[in-house]
Design an enzyme around this catalytic site. Sequence first.
Site, short mmCIF file in Angstrom:
data_model
loop_
_atom_site.label_atom_id
_atom_site.label_comp_id
_atom_site.label_asym_id
_atom_site.label_seq_id
_atom_site.Cartn_x
_atom_site.Cartn_y
_atom_site.Cartn_z
N GLU A 94 -16.50 2.46 5.28
CA GLU A 94 -15.71 1.51 4.50
C GLU A 94 -16.62 0.60 3.69
O GLU A 94 -17.73 0.29 4.11
CB GLU A 94 -14.82 0.67 5.43
N ASN A 126 -13.01 8.30 -0.37
CA ASN A 126 -11.89 8.78 0.44
C ASN A 126 -10.58 8.40 -0.26
O ASN A 126 -10.31 7.23 -0.48
CB ASN A 126 -11.99 8.11 1.82
N ARG A 155 0.35 -9.76 -3.36
CA ARG A 155 0.17 -10.24 -4.74
C ARG A 155 1.26 -9.76 -5.69
O ARG A 155 1.32 -10.18 -6.83
CB ARG A 155 -1.21 -9.80 -5.24
N LYS A 167 34.98 6.09 -21.53
CA LYS A 167 34.77 6.05 -20.08
C LYS A 167 35.67 7.04 -19.37
O LYS A 167 36.85 7.12 -19.68
CB LYS A 167 35.07 4.64 -19.56
N LEU A 226 1.89 6.68 5.43
CA LEU A 226 1.63 5.29 5.82
C LEU A 226 2.30 4.37 4.80
O LEU A 226 1.98 4.40 3.62
CB LEU A 226 0.13 5.02 5.88
N GLY A 271 -13.46 3.77 0.83
CA GLY A 271 -14.39 4.33 1.82
C GLY A 271 -15.25 5.40 1.15
O GLY A 271 -14.75 6.20 0.36
N TYR A 325 38.25 2.09 -28.03
CA TYR A 325 37.99 2.26 -26.60
C TYR A 325 38.86 3.37 -26.05
O TYR A 325 40.09 3.31 -26.13
CB TYR A 325 38.29 0.95 -25.83
N ARG A 385 57.16 -0.79 -35.39
CA ARG A 385 57.09 -1.97 -36.24
C ARG A 385 58.45 -2.26 -36.87
O ARG A 385 59.24 -1.35 -37.10
CB ARG A 385 56.08 -1.75 -37.37
N GLY A 396 -4.39 -1.64 11.13
CA GLY A 396 -5.25 -0.63 10.52
C GLY A 396 -4.59 0.73 10.39
O GLY A 396 -3.56 1.00 11.02
C1 UD1 Z 1 -8.14 3.19 3.36
C2 UD1 Z 1 -9.31 3.96 3.92
C3 UD1 Z 1 -10.37 4.09 2.82
C4 UD1 Z 1 -9.79 4.76 1.61
C5 UD1 Z 1 -8.52 4.00 1.14
C6 UD1 Z 1 -7.83 4.77 0.04
C7 UD1 Z 1 -9.33 3.39 6.28
C8 UD1 Z 1 -10.01 2.63 7.34
N1 UD1 Z 1 -9.83 3.27 5.06
O1 UD1 Z 1 -8.58 1.90 2.97
O2 UD1 Z 1 -11.46 4.85 3.32
O3 UD1 Z 1 -10.74 4.82 0.57
O4 UD1 Z 1 -7.61 3.87 2.23
O5 UD1 Z 1 -6.83 3.96 -0.51
O6 UD1 Z 1 -8.38 4.10 6.53
N2 UD1 Z 1 -1.33 0.85 6.28
C9 UD1 Z 1 -0.39 0.68 7.26
N3 UD1 Z 1 -0.71 -0.05 8.36
C10 UD1 Z 1 -1.92 -0.62 8.52
C11 UD1 Z 1 -2.88 -0.46 7.50
C12 UD1 Z 1 -2.56 0.29 6.40
O7 UD1 Z 1 0.73 1.20 7.17
O8 UD1 Z 1 -2.13 -1.26 9.55
C13 UD1 Z 1 -1.01 1.67 5.09
C14 UD1 Z 1 -0.98 0.86 3.82
O9 UD1 Z 1 0.30 0.32 3.58
C15 UD1 Z 1 -1.37 1.90 2.78
C16 UD1 Z 1 -2.32 2.81 3.54
O10 UD1 Z 1 -2.02 2.61 4.90
O11 UD1 Z 1 -0.26 2.66 2.38
C17 UD1 Z 1 -3.76 2.50 3.24
O12 UD1 Z 1 -4.01 1.17 3.61
P1 UD1 Z 1 -4.99 0.24 2.80
O13 UD1 Z 1 -5.07 -1.08 3.47
O14 UD1 Z 1 -4.68 0.28 1.36
O15 UD1 Z 1 -6.32 1.05 3.00
P2 UD1 Z 1 -7.77 0.57 3.32
O16 UD1 Z 1 -7.89 0.29 4.77
O17 UD1 Z 1 -8.15 -0.45 2.35
#
Ligand code: UD1
Length: 470
Positions: free
Chosen positions: A158, A173, A14, A354, A7, A144, A369, A443, A81
């Site tokens: 969560e 998690n 930030r 180089k 993912l 989570g 050089y 020279r 998500g």
């Molecule tokens: C998620 C878990 C949480 C866990 C945590 C660990 C869920 C609902 N929750 O939290 O239990 O403790 O990870 O870090 O899964 N991402 C996407 N697309 C999205 C959302 C997220 O690509 O729509 C990717 C983010 O870029 C990241 C990863 O998924 O690499 C986790 O996303 P993040 O938002 O950090 O996780 P949480 O939902 O806070």
Amino acid sequence: MDNCIILAGGQGKRMKTTKPKVLLEVLGEPMLEWVIKACEDSGIKNICVVKGYEGEQVEAYVSARSGSADIKTVLQSERLGTGHAVMMAKDYLKERSDGNTLILCGDAPFIDKQTIEGSLELHKENGNAVTVVTSVISEPHGYGRIIRTKDGISGIVEEKDCTDEQRKINEINSGCYWFDTKALCEVLGELTPNNAQNEYYLTDCISLLLGKGKKAGAFTSVNENVSLGANDRRGLLALNDIARKAVIDKWLDFGIEFTCLDGVVIGNDVTIGEGTVIENNVKLTGKTTIGSGCRIMSGCMLNNTAVGDNTVLNFVQSNDAVVDDNVKIGPWVQLRPDTHIKSGVKIGDFVEIKNSTVGEGTAVAHLTYVGDSDVGSNVNFGCGVVTVNFDGEKKFRTVIGDNSFIGCNTNLVAPVKIGSSAYTAAGTTVTKDVPDGALAIDRNRQANIEGYAAKKLKARNEKIAKQKKG
Ligand code: UD1
Ligand code: CA
């Protein structure tokens, strides 16, 4: 065949950058690279990266990288998500559904082979449909929480959906899971965004699978950093510190002597031989290898550089170069790409080399050089020698035979060849080849004008006397 979904859709607001978060670097490598390497280390060949924010950059990165994994990408155009992100890879999973799928977060760089392999073993042994990698930490805020049962887990809650009681649980998690691929595909479509964040939670797959009579388990990783990520620059710096210390610790265990750790940065892929000493302010990156018995003194920055045994480097900056055994270089020397310094060579201050080979036992003491050159063995360079390798359009090579002596301030206008045991007189601009054993001198003969100073002085005194009178 086992697959992995990474993912990688996050922005990292930030961080205040237009780079996707997974391409921000820890110890000189994008976080995504760390995660991909952990897969490759564990023998996982098929990877699908879910890109989102600035997805083209993620795409460009994975297609340019070389490694054992076959990496595809899919786009999640709306961030709905973690469950939704995995849905984007549904077609990918359906084509490879006869094994297990590992899910990893591209912004949690410290996932490791031991955790991946250990959790897969448990996953298979227990016949789980899902196995969550967990971590027991002192500050679980934001993660989570794992709800344990007698023989497995009943789900993940969560932070925002937790009761006060659940919030006290400190097994969290990590965001890493093994799923039975077919079972995952079955429940992905059943996820709904009915929760505090209105997101499709991947974690809801657990209760859905349990509802179908399947098994869910948890594997507690001994790696306390397994879930660590960064939300801001301070967090990213903390990851860098953890990574930097871990590499140095590895080399301390191996027996490498560090005189002081201030400013010492060593990349993951660097190797160092026994008996080598590393001083403060040394940066070793890329595929740098250092042999045994070397001393890498302060101010050295070596990238993709292979150093032999018993070599001393002092304030050397080097990129894509090879330095053999028993060489002494520095201080304030730059070795640029495709340079090969052979054994026994001595290179002194303010020298740049180089795309050149410098033969055994040759000395280049100062202010010189050497570019695009093939230098033989036991050559002596005087101070201030310059290879004139560029005519404004093209580059040309200089060849210098064994045992030659290049006088101070010689210009070697390439293409040019100096024979073996040949000499060039100080200050000579060499434009023609010099035969073996010859002296090149361009020279005019020096003339001394006797009594010149006295004459000058007399004229000056007369002028002053005249001014006084007037
Ligand atoms: C998620 C878990 C949480 C866990 C945590 C660990 C869920 C609902 N929750 O939290 O239990 O403790 O990870 O870090 O899964 N991402 C996407 N697309 C999205 C959302 C997220 O690509 O729509 C990717 C983010 O870029 C990241 C990863 O998924 O690499 C986790 O996303 P993040 O938002 O950090 O996780 P949480 O939902 O806070
Ligand atoms: Ca997170």
